[in-house]
Design a protein around this motif. Structure first.
Motif, PDB file in Angstrom:
ATOM      1  N   ARG A  36       5.850   6.287  -4.904  1.00 23.24           N
ATOM      2  CA  ARG A  36       4.425   6.064  -4.634  1.00 23.24           C
ATOM      3  C   ARG A  36       4.238   4.762  -3.840  1.00 23.24           C
ATOM      4  NH1 ARG A  36       2.590   5.853  -9.566  1.00 23.24           N
ATOM      5  NH2 ARG A  36       2.216   8.107  -9.716  1.00 23.24           N
ATOM      6  N   GLU A  37       4.974   3.726  -4.232  1.00 19.60           N
ATOM      7  CA  GLU A  37       4.883   2.452  -3.512  1.00 19.60           C
ATOM      8  C   GLU A  37       5.350   2.601  -2.067  1.00 19.60           C
ATOM      9  OE1 GLU A  37       7.115  -0.376  -5.698  1.00 19.60           O
ATOM     10  OE2 GLU A  37       5.789  -0.368  -7.458  1.00 19.60           O
ATOM     11  N   ILE A  38       6.408   3.390  -1.867  1.00 21.02           N
ATOM     12  CA  ILE A  38       6.932   3.595  -0.507  1.00 21.02           C
ATOM     13  C   ILE A  38       5.916   4.346   0.350  1.00 21.02           C
ATOM     14  CG2 ILE A  38       8.703   4.796   0.832  1.00 21.02           C
ATOM     15  CD1 ILE A  38      10.640   4.237  -1.477  1.00 21.02           C
ATOM     16  N   GLU A  39       5.285   5.366  -0.222  1.00 25.70           N
ATOM     17  CA  GLU A  39       4.291   6.142   0.523  1.00 25.70           C
ATOM     18  C   GLU A  39       3.073   5.289   0.871  1.00 25.70           C
ATOM     19  OE1 GLU A  39       3.473   9.464  -1.929  1.00 25.70           O
ATOM     20  OE2 GLU A  39       5.404  10.465  -1.534  1.00 25.70           O
ATOM     21  N   GLN A  40       2.628   4.467  -0.058  1.00 29.71           N
ATOM     22  CA  GLN A  40       1.468   3.611   0.206  1.00 29.71           C
ATOM     23  C   GLN A  40       1.765   2.577   1.279  1.00 29.71           C
ATOM     24  OE1 GLN A  40       0.485   2.040  -3.654  1.00 29.71           O
ATOM     25  NE2 GLN A  40      -0.575   3.917  -4.329  1.00 29.71           N
TER      26      GLN A  40
END
Length: 266
Positions: A36-40
């Motif tokens: 999720r952090e990578i996508e954001q």
């Protein structure tokens, strides 16, 4: 190359279906959070983490992506040999773990050196968090096999074996010497019997140590409805060993006392 790495061999643990579920849930949560952090951050898809499993049992193995399949094979197997959880990034897999993020935990009931946690990433806080979380889960399954799996047990087996060999040789000398019409027949018979035992002891000692390793493994997989007889057999073997040891020790002291008494009387 990943900047941070923590790894540790795991010793004397019991793994059941609940333990596997806890490890799986923990790694899934970490993977979802990191992805999720990578996508954001609009990061590279090569940094996305994928959770895979390896289970080896009954001389065959599977690489899986569905944990339900792992549980199915785990419950059906006659003998589980190895289970591996791997949370890898594409970069890590492509570069053979030289770069990128990978979290792995291995449980191997055959090779103690192949049971470990390994965590690597460019994020030091993530490495510490994952390593500590996995260790906390595994420590819940700590068993007492370490009391047997040590050098002291090997020493006791060696002493026990030599004592048994001495007793057998002593009995052989006492039983056979009256039937031999030679000088010092007892000494010759005793030495011959002890020499034969000494040559056989190396092989016997290896088999005894292998049996202890089998009865008290570094990793014990506890499968549903398949381990009650094993625990009963282990308790029975332990009781027999204790009883037999006390019997042998008592016999040794009795025989030695008789022999020394004869020499003193003479």
């Amino acid at each position: 190359m990943a900047k941070y790495l923590r790894d540790e061999h795991l010793k004397n643990i019991t793994i059941n279906e609940q333990s596997l579920e806890l490890v799986n849930s923990f790694l899934i949560e970490r993977g979802i959070s990191i992805n999720r952090e990578i996508e954001q951050a609009n990061g590279s898809k090569d940094d996305i983490l994928l959770l895979t499993y390896v289970i080896r049992f009954d001389n065959r193995g599977y690489k899986l992506t569905d944990f339900n399949d792992v549980k199915k094979y785990f419950s059906q197997a006659n003998k589980v040999e190895r289970i591996i959880f791997t949370l890898d990034s594409n970069t890590s897999e492509r570069t053979n773990r030289m770069y990128g993020t990978h979290y792995e935990i291995r449980f191997d009931s055959i090779d103690p050196n192949n049971t470990y946690i390994q965590v690597a990433s460019d994020d030091g806080d993530a490495v510490d968090a994952v390593f500590s979380g996995l260790k906390e889960i595994i420590n819940k399954g700590k068993n007492k096999n370490g009391h047997i799996r040590n050098t002291w047990s090997q020493l006791l087996v060696q002493i026990f074996g030599v004592a048994v060999g001495f007793l057998i040789s002593l009995i052989a000398g006492l039983e056979a010497s009256p039937h031999l019409n030679i000088e010092n027949s007892f000494v010759i018979t005793f030495l011959f019997a002890f020499l034969v035992f000494s040559n056989a002891w190396g092989f016997i000692n290896q088999q005894l140590l292998r049996f202890l390793d089998f009865a008290f493994p570094n990793v014990r997989f506890v499968q549903p409805n398949k381990n009650s007889l094993h625990w009963l057999a282990q308790a029975l073997v332990g009781g027999l060993v204790v009883a037999f040891t006390l019997l042998i020790i008592s016999g040794i002291f009795e025989w030695v006392g008789k022999i020394l008494g004869q020499f003193v009387a003479n």
